[in-house]
Write a protein that holds these residues in place. Structure first.
Motif: not given
Lengths: 469, 303
Positions: A123-134
């Motif tokens: 996360a420290s270098t990320a511009d964006l996060a994809i959070i997966l949900i089932d």
């Protein structure tokens, strides 16, 4: 042959010109083993034609070894031999793919409970996060944990991938219920304002690269469309110039250049700069690069500055514009992610590396630690592996800083054990410690004088007035 | 001015690599750059020249010569050292040279182990380098995807994939004890396409073997091996043919397969790369020994 392939085959030069101007987007994928995260990444690589034939042949061969016998896209991304045998991903792995619009770097981080540190790393270098949900299970403990860490590391854009929609018959109700729940939770958490929720199936490919015919009710963009088009250039601060000095280049007797990567802002030849912590001032004479001198330079560029005056500057100093001075301090309220088996001990001396400066510091006290599963705050006396705390950090020397939320490079640090030399933790400056400010309330100077002093120091740094409290 | 404050992806990669190069020189006492003479080395060298401009390189380059490199690689190496004025160290494992270790006789595994892995460790021990730049990229091979930019090695140069230091932001931990070292990979985030595109845009010199030309090759175990000198054994039934070939990757000539190609310019090479979907290390005999072979070699101290 696809349109892109035809272009490559018939006019490679113009293809290359287009690809010269691509932007870079870094994102992280968070989800548990069962959310289909590896399958989603495999799908992105596969559908954007980034899989080579020999790699495909290798996974087809390996797929035979697995139980279900089906061609398994997740095998593309499960890296090391040892963990492939265990069937889990245990460390941050970086993947690369490119489309016409952007180059992408994926930090693939495991969702297992014990691996908070890996997600913080990605996360420290990320511009964006994809959070997966089932889609079958909705928001779980892990969803909350991932969102909390995304918030802690200040990721600006969040995409919630509601996966396995094929297993709930692409039900609009399921999508809407999860969306509602998630947005309510995100609001409570204070997560990024830019949150998008996409119903998809990584396994079947629905809404990943191409729009799915099975979810006509979904009017939003596909995952790849979001990744290709989301605006990230404005995430940078182009106002407050900060250049942590990395290295002093003495190419010859007459050349003294100050090298570093601009962490924020813009600098022009002729600008007045101030060196922190010495408070000495000068003007920019030249911005030197191998490709010729520049008139101005901006955030993310790695440059070499030459100044008008001969002043003493060394690694660890920060160059700023004289009219955009940051605050300085030695005691901070910080958030800490602990990454070592050996717990964090109060009062123990650690190396603290912030930008190009290595100093020594101690954790004086813990305000609280946050349970990443329940998000409840608890009191703390030590901090164990994968725990997160809000604490008071005291450095042996004063540094110029910005809060992490304002400037990542000026507000982030790693904690290094002085004996083992291991990186044992990571931290983010929230603010100058409120505790530390209190004793100064009993100031020997009248309030007006303190304010005037601050005003003079801000606007006339070349007077080099001493700071009073 | 706002419109012209955006870096393209290549400029951003360049800036990040320069940052890493400077960080190492500022924090270590005795760094060295591995110079394999290949295209990735060429890019790494170019970035280093940029990082320290107008000064000369503040560290030497080290080439571990297995004595089986292509002749053109050695000529190119010496030419570049002269042009850029960098200090070039060349090391060959004397034991291996004495025993005449030969990939044709001893096989690729023994040759690589003795001439490359052992040779590298000897050189590192001899000069006591505490930081070693390498041109490896994370997209090359699966076991590299989890490699840090600063990759810690113990006294025996071993890599422990289960015990890597966390690496956040662009804050790198340079602390080591005596005898330990850090392998540094400034090109970690570059892909093969990025490398080629950058070579093209920046006019970076590379070994001519990358371009197609008529060359004498022999088919051995399904791989085209170029006859680079008289040491190459020609078995019964094998025929030397002049074919239009080039190399996608460079190493020891007996272990490096040539590919049929007509690509004689950089755009043609990139075009070919994008249209032939075979990943680049396939031409290397060393990787296909067994599943996860690169991971094993890395743990033993191979780059």
């Amino acid at each position: 042959m696809s349109i892109i392939e035809t272009k490559i085959a018939t006019d490679i030069e113009s293809y290359l010109r287009e690809h010269e101007n691509k932007q870079l987007l870094r994102f992280i994928t968070c989800g548990s083993v069962d959310d289909g995260k590896s399958t989603l990444i495999g799908r992105l690589l596969h559908d954007s034609k980034m899989i080579f034939e020999d790699q495909l042949a290798a996974i087809k061969k390996d797929s035979k070894k697995s139980v279900d016998g089906e061609f398994d896209l997740s095998l593309l991304v499960d890296g090391l031999q040892s963990e492939r045998e265990q069937g889990i991903t245990i460390d941050v792995a970086y993947r690369y793919f490119t489309t016409d619009k952007r180059k992408f770097i994926i930090a693939d981080t495991p969702g297992h409970e014990e691996y908070t540190r890996n997600m913080a790393t990605g996360a420290s270098t990320a511009d964006l996060a994809i959070i997966l949900i089932d889609a079958r299970h909705g928001i779980g403990t892990q969803t909350k944990r991932h969102s909390f860490i995304a918030k802690l590391l200040e990721i600006k854009h969040v995409v919630v991938a509601i996966n396995k929609m094929d297993l709930v018959g692409f039900s609009q109700e399921v999508y809407e219920e999860i969306s509602r729940d998630y947005l309510a939770f995100a609001k409570e958490l204070g997560l990024s304002k830019d949150i998008r929720l996409i119903p998809l199936s990584a396994l079947k490919g629905d809404n990943v690269v191409d729009r799915s015919l099975k979810s006509p009710w979904y009017k939003g963009d596909t995952l790849l469309h979001v990744l290709e088009n989301i605006e990230i250039a404005n995430d940078r601060d182009l106002v407050n110039f900060r250049l942590p000095v990395q290295y002093v280049n003495r190419a010859n007797l007459d050349f003294r250049g100050f090298c570093g990567t601009i962490s924020s802002g813009i600098i022009e030849v002729g600008d007045s700069i101030t060196v922190l912590p010495s408070n000495k001032s000068s003007k920019v004479k030249e911005i030197v690069t191998y490709d010729g001198s520049l008139e101005y330079a901006y955030a993310q560029q790695a440059i070499t500055l030459i100044l008008e005056d001969e002043i003493d500057i060394s690694r660890g100093d920060v160059l700023v514009k004289s009219d955009e001075l940051p605050d300085s301090g030695d005691t901070f309220d910080v958030n800490i992610v602990w990454m070592s088996e050996e717990p964090l001990k109060k009062q123990k001396e650690y190396f603290i590396k912030r930008a190009s400066i290595l100093s020594v510091g101690t954790i004086e006290s813990f305000y609280y630690k946050t349970d990443v599963n329940t998000l409840e705050r608890q009191s703390a006396s030590t901090l164990n592996l994968n725990e997160i705390a809000h604490a008071k950090l005291e450095l042996q020397s004063s540094i110029a800083y910005d809060s992490y939320s304002k400037n990542k490079a000026m507000g982030s640090f790693i904690i290094i054990d002085r004996i083992t030399n291991n990186t044992v933790g990571a931290g983010m400056i929230v603010q100058k410690s409120q505790d530390a400010l209190k004793p100064n309330k009993a100031s020997e100077f009248p309030e007006f004088e303190v304010e005037l002093n601050a005003l003079i120091r801000k606007h006339f740094p070349h007077w080099q007035s001493r700071e009073i409290f | 001015m706002l419109d012209t404050t955006r870096l393209t992806h290549l400029k951003q990669l360049e800036a990040e690599s320069i940052h890493i190069l400077r960080e190492v020189v500022a924090e270590f006492d005795n760094p060295v750059m591995m110079y394999s003479v290949g295209k990735d080395s060429a890019v790494m060298l170019h970035l280093a020249l940029k990082a320290f401009f107008p000064a000369k390189l503040p560290f030497p380059l080290l080439h571990v010569d297995t004595k089986w490199k292509f002749k053109e690689m050695i000529e190119f190496r010496d030419k570049r050292a002269k042009e850029e004025g960098f200090e070039l160290l060349v090391h060959s494992n004397p034991e291996g040279v004495e025993k005449n270790i030969n990939p044709f006789v001893h096989g690729s595994a023994v040759h690589t182990d003795i001439m490359k892995t052992e040779g590298l460790k000897q050189a590192l021990n001899k000069y006591k380098f505490d930081a070693v730049f390498g041109g490896a990229r994370r997209d090359e091979e699966k076991s590299r995807a989890k490699e840090r930019i600063y990759s810690f090695r113990d006294k025996n140069h071993r890599w422990d994939p289960k015990n890597q230091r966390p690496e956040l932001w662009n804050l790198y931990n340079a602390r080591t004890h005596k005898g330990e070292s850090i392998r540094v990979f400034p090109l970690s985030n570059w892909t093969e396409l990025d490398i080629w595109q950058y070579i093209y845009l920046e006019h970076i010199p590379i070994v001519p073997l990358y371009f197609a030309k008529k060359r004498p090759v022999v088919q051995k175990d399904g791989v085209k091996i170029m006859v680079d000198d008289e040491r190459m054994p020609i078995e019964e039934g094998e025929v030397i043919k002049e074919e239009m070939v080039r190399f996608r990757t460079l190493g020891c000539y007996p272990l490096t397969g040539a590919v049929e190609s007509s690509a004689q310019t950089l755009p043609e090479i990139i075009q070919e790369m994008l249209l032939t979907k075979t990943s680049e290390r396939q031409g290397r005999v060393i990787d296909s020994d067994s599943a996860g072979s690169m991971e094993k070699k890395k743990m033993e101290g191979y780059f």
